[in-house]
Scaffold this motif. Sequence first.
Motif, PDB file in Angstrom:
ATOM      1  N   PRO A   7       0.773  -1.238  -0.167  1.00 44.96           N
ATOM      2  CA  PRO A   7      -0.001   0.079  -0.159  1.00 44.96           C
ATOM      3  C   PRO A   7       0.746   1.244  -0.244  1.00 44.96           C
ATOM      4  N   ASN A   8       0.543   2.138  -0.732  1.00 47.32           N
ATOM      5  CA  ASN A   8       0.921   3.484  -1.058  1.00 47.32           C
ATOM      6  C   ASN A   8       2.554   3.407  -1.415  1.00 47.32           C
ATOM      7  N   SER A   9       3.158   2.245  -2.000  1.00 49.12           N
ATOM      8  CA  SER A   9       4.406   2.426  -2.592  1.00 49.12           C
ATOM      9  C   SER A   9       4.779   3.570  -3.560  1.00 49.12           C
ATOM     10  N   THR A  10       3.908   3.771  -4.641  1.00 52.64           N
ATOM     11  CA  THR A  10       3.989   4.723  -5.410  1.00 52.64           C
ATOM     12  C   THR A  10       3.848   6.064  -5.023  1.00 52.64           C
ATOM     13  N   ILE A  11       2.953   6.202  -4.037  1.00 55.75           N
ATOM     14  CA  ILE A  11       2.620   7.462  -3.621  1.00 55.75           C
ATOM     15  C   ILE A  11       3.898   8.220  -2.876  1.00 55.75           C
ATOM     16  N   ILE A  12       4.582   7.156  -2.118  1.00 56.05           N
ATOM     17  CA  ILE A  12       5.891   7.333  -1.361  1.00 56.05           C
ATOM     18  C   ILE A  12       6.700   7.716  -2.569  1.00 56.05           C
ATOM     19  N   LEU A  13       6.919   7.047  -3.415  1.00 57.55           N
ATOM     20  CA  LEU A  13       7.946   7.519  -4.620  1.00 57.55           C
ATOM     21  C   LEU A  13       7.652   8.996  -4.991  1.00 57.55           C
ATOM     22  N   ILE A  14       6.412   9.080  -5.523  1.00 57.13           N
ATOM     23  CA  ILE A  14       6.098  10.355  -5.996  1.00 57.13           C
ATOM     24  C   ILE A  14       6.340  11.537  -4.959  1.00 57.13           C
ATOM     25  N   PHE A  15       6.076  11.480  -3.661  1.00 53.64           N
ATOM     26  CA  PHE A  15       6.185  12.580  -2.520  1.00 53.64           C
ATOM     27  C   PHE A  15       7.617  12.623  -2.594  1.00 53.64           C
ATOM     28  N   GLY A  16       8.459  11.475  -2.588  1.00 48.22           N
ATOM     29  CA  GLY A  16       9.999  11.625  -2.552  1.00 48.22           C
ATOM     30  C   GLY A  16      10.470  12.623  -3.631  1.00 48.22           C
ATOM     31  N   ILE A  17      10.078  12.235  -4.687  1.00 46.06           N
ATOM     32  CA  ILE A  17      10.426  13.292  -5.793  1.00 46.06           C
ATOM     33  C   ILE A  17      10.021  14.518  -5.684  1.00 46.06           C
ATOM     34  N   LEU A  18       8.512  14.709  -5.421  1.00 46.29           N
ATOM     35  CA  LEU A  18       7.912  16.149  -4.976  1.00 46.29           C
ATOM     36  C   LEU A  18       8.969  16.740  -4.098  1.00 46.29           C
ATOM     37  N   SER A  19       9.493  16.165  -2.925  1.00 45.44           N
ATOM     38  CA  SER A  19      10.159  16.761  -1.953  1.00 45.44           C
ATOM     39  C   SER A  19      11.344  17.219  -2.651  1.00 45.44           C
ATOM     40  N   ILE A  20      12.129  16.742  -3.450  1.00 44.42           N
ATOM     41  CA  ILE A  20      13.337  17.367  -4.000  1.00 44.42           C
ATOM     42  C   ILE A  20      12.840  18.295  -4.980  1.00 44.42           C
TER      43      ILE A  20
END
Length: 107
Positions: A7-20
């Motif tokens: 659950p939420n593995s893709t969202i975590i990746l997207i939020f990591g990219i958005l944090s940069i």
Amino acid sequence: MERTQLPNSTIILIFGILSIIGCCCYGILGVIFGIIALVMAKRATEIYNANPELYTGFENVKTGRILAIIGLVLSGLNLIASIVMLFVYGGIEGYQQAMEEILRSME
């Protein structure tokens, strides 16, 4: 037994990219996305460690967590630098005038 996506593995990746990417917005958005990604990654890691044979997508969680840490550090530095610059230049008006002068000198 069929393996399912964590659950939420893709969202975590997207939020990591958005944090940069968010570190360019005076650091505020990067800090927000970085913290959210880290909290979600911690929860996903706990779920995965309980039953690793049931889930796929843990690579996205690990990558998103690393990106969130990098984005959080960059955003924190940018946020601190922005706050210091506000005090050095005497408020928002002085900061805006200094940035306009820098942009004019670059032309």
